[in-house]
Design an enzyme around this catalytic site. Sequence first.
Site, PDB file in Angstrom:
ATOM      1  N   GLN A  47      -9.079   2.023   7.193  1.00  8.86           N
ATOM      2  CA  GLN A  47      -9.688   1.288   6.093  1.00  8.86           C
ATOM      3  C   GLN A  47     -10.895   1.520   5.978  1.00  8.86           C
ATOM      4  O   GLN A  47     -11.434   1.221   4.827  1.00  8.86           O
ATOM      5  CB  GLN A  47      -8.380   0.729   5.260  1.00  8.86           C
ATOM      6  CG  GLN A  47      -9.239  -0.730   5.556  1.00  8.86           C
ATOM      7  CD  GLN A  47      -8.006  -1.086   7.188  1.00  8.86           C
ATOM      8  OE1 GLN A  47      -7.821  -0.478   8.249  1.00  8.86           O
ATOM      9  NE2 GLN A  47      -7.469  -2.658   7.014  1.00  8.86           N
ATOM     10  N   GLY A  48     -11.420   0.947   7.001  1.00  5.27           N
ATOM     11  CA  GLY A  48     -13.325   0.780   7.145  1.00  5.27           C
ATOM     12  C   GLY A  48     -13.280  -1.080   6.579  1.00  5.27           C
ATOM     13  O   GLY A  48     -14.397  -1.231   6.650  1.00  5.27           O
ATOM     14  N   SER A  49     -12.792  -1.658   6.777  1.00  7.53           N
ATOM     15  CA  SER A  49     -12.825  -2.972   6.834  1.00  7.53           C
ATOM     16  C   SER A  49     -13.585  -3.571   7.789  1.00  7.53           C
ATOM     17  O   SER A  49     -14.410  -4.832   6.753  1.00  7.53           O
ATOM     18  CB  SER A  49     -11.905  -4.337   6.969  1.00  7.53           C
ATOM     19  OG  SER A  49     -10.184  -3.898   7.954  1.00  7.53           O
ATOM     20  N   SER A  87      -3.468  -4.401  -0.167  1.00  8.19           N
ATOM     21  CA  SER A  87      -4.672  -4.194  -1.092  1.00  8.19           C
ATOM     22  C   SER A  87      -5.594  -5.764  -0.666  1.00  8.19           C
ATOM     23  O   SER A  87      -6.988  -5.967  -1.099  1.00  8.19           O
ATOM     24  CB  SER A  87      -4.768  -3.289  -1.875  1.00  8.19           C
ATOM     25  OG  SER A  87      -4.183  -2.388  -1.909  1.00  8.19           O
ATOM     26  N   ARG A  88      -5.562  -6.694   0.647  1.00  8.50           N
ATOM     27  CA  ARG A  88      -6.354  -8.263   0.553  1.00  8.50           C
ATOM     28  C   ARG A  88      -7.234  -8.054   1.277  1.00  8.50           C
ATOM     29  O   ARG A  88      -8.198  -8.904   0.809  1.00  8.50           O
ATOM     30  CB  ARG A  88      -4.761  -8.747   0.564  1.00  8.50           C
ATOM     31  CG  ARG A  88      -4.355  -8.678   1.918  1.00  8.50           C
ATOM     32  CD  ARG A  88      -3.381  -9.651   2.228  1.00  8.50           C
ATOM     33  NE  ARG A  88      -3.461 -10.452   2.118  1.00  8.50           N
ATOM     34  CZ  ARG A  88      -4.346 -11.622   3.719  1.00  8.50           C
ATOM     35  NH1 ARG A  88      -4.636 -10.874   5.022  1.00  8.50           N
ATOM     36  NH2 ARG A  88      -4.480 -12.565   3.428  1.00  8.50           N
ATOM     37  N   LYS A 282     -12.859  -6.675  -4.933  1.00  9.63           N
ATOM     38  CA  LYS A 282     -11.437  -6.952  -5.431  1.00  9.63           C
ATOM     39  C   LYS A 282     -10.959  -6.006  -3.321  1.00  9.63           C
ATOM     40  O   LYS A 282     -11.364  -6.146  -2.585  1.00  9.63           O
ATOM     41  CB  LYS A 282     -10.474  -5.888  -6.272  1.00  9.63           C
ATOM     42  CG  LYS A 282     -11.005  -7.077  -7.711  1.00  9.63           C
ATOM     43  CD  LYS A 282     -10.608  -6.706  -9.132  1.00  9.63           C
ATOM     44  CE  LYS A 282     -10.716  -5.879  -9.768  1.00  9.63           C
ATOM     45  NZ  LYS A 282     -10.013  -5.178 -11.152  1.00  9.63           N
ATOM     46  N   GLY A 283     -10.003  -4.995  -4.834  1.00 10.43           N
ATOM     47  CA  GLY A 283      -9.317  -4.021  -3.079  1.00 10.43           C
ATOM     48  C   GLY A 283      -9.137  -2.740  -3.579  1.00 10.43           C
ATOM     49  O   GLY A 283      -8.811  -2.074  -5.026  1.00 10.43           O
ATOM     50  N   VAL A 284      -9.117  -1.320  -3.540  1.00 11.35           N
ATOM     51  CA  VAL A 284      -8.504  -0.696  -3.752  1.00 11.35           C
ATOM     52  C   VAL A 284      -7.742   0.213  -2.864  1.00 11.35           C
ATOM     53  O   VAL A 284      -7.593   1.148  -3.170  1.00 11.35           O
ATOM     54  CB  VAL A 284      -9.539   0.316  -3.936  1.00 11.35           C
ATOM     55  CG1 VAL A 284     -10.521   0.730  -1.795  1.00 11.35           C
ATOM     56  CG2 VAL A 284     -10.053   1.809  -4.744  1.00 11.35           C
ATOM     57  N   GLU A 286      -4.126   0.147  -1.673  1.00  9.10           N
ATOM     58  CA  GLU A 286      -2.884   0.696  -2.184  1.00  9.10           C
ATOM     59  C   GLU A 286      -2.820   1.524  -3.531  1.00  9.10           C
ATOM     60  O   GLU A 286      -2.415   2.494  -4.017  1.00  9.10           O
ATOM     61  CB  GLU A 286      -1.903   0.160  -2.004  1.00  9.10           C
ATOM     62  CG  GLU A 286      -0.941  -0.084  -1.066  1.00  9.10           C
ATOM     63  CD  GLU A 286      -1.258  -2.076  -0.609  1.00  9.10           C
ATOM     64  OE1 GLU A 286       0.806  -2.050   0.243  1.00  9.10           O
ATOM     65  OE2 GLU A 286      -1.471  -2.540  -0.751  1.00  9.10           O
TER      66      GLU A 286
END
Length: 337
Positions: A47-49, A87-88, A282-284, A286
């Site tokens: 996911q690229g974290s 998505s945290r 924030k998150g994207v 889910e």
Amino acid sequence: MKKRGFGIGTMWYGIGNTASNNPAGAFVDISDDGTVTVLTGCADMGQGSTTVLAQIAAETIGVCLEDVVVVSADTGVTPDAGASSASRQTYISGNAVRLAAESAREPMLSKAAEILNRPIQTLTLKQGRIWNGDQPTELTVKELITKCRGDGNLTLGHGYFNPAATKLDPENGQGIPYATYAFATQVAEVIVDTETGMVEVTKIVAAHDVGKAINPQSVEGQIEGGCAMGLGYALTEEVVIKDGEIKNPALSTYLVPTSMDVPEVYPIIIEELEASGPYGAKGVGEPALVPTAAAIANAVTDALGIRIYDLPMTPEKIVEAIKAASEEKPNYETKLK
């Protein structure tokens, strides 16, 4: 006959675990040569974290992204960061890394204030230099680290972040289960063949509020991937179970979308900054999936005038629904024409 339809799906999604503590920690070490090591328990599954956390550390310390190394998901050396779910991670581990990086740079800023005889509040680190307000000084990050070492000060930092949330009241369901929410709207265009029941999704326009897009290309990739997953959920992916046994355990019978099935996806990034997020993020993850099937289902309804509630909307189900509608309304085929 082929009929065209348009549908819309809108969603909100809580970032993080529901009404429970879900903290993440991080360590940051700035080495003598100006490189930065970030230790985080955040697991990057594609996911690229890792890239995002490196960007946050680089921005906070004022070095190039290439100078940051992220050691992640190693239970031997990295602090706990919780699950890569809900998505945290950008929001929670991103904050932990930011706080750890701020802690590591603190002795550097203190030393810079001493050397430059300037208030520490006016000093920042960026582009590998010390800045006084909006003006760069001659003092570099590497020189500053050397001077800190000379004083016996290590540039180490740790940080953790636990989003503010409260448990739900079991009597009335009230509470604050999430510290922040993501929002999105997607619009789908479909073409439905009324003879075969085949549905072709031709376009999806997906607008997502992600706070600050720390890595816009990664955000677009998440949105496109979520739309592809939602396409499968809407039209093809179905676990067939009989007598407690899965009857389609192979990809030859459990049908996921291929590159030939995925439509044009137009991701739209909405940057409504989140005050509690790292640099407003924030998150994207889910949220990119959540509205897609609803938008496609609504588009099929728009095309046929028939509401299908059972997912996936396979050709067989669509043909059966059209037949049932025509039997209930003898002039249905005439209306289609």
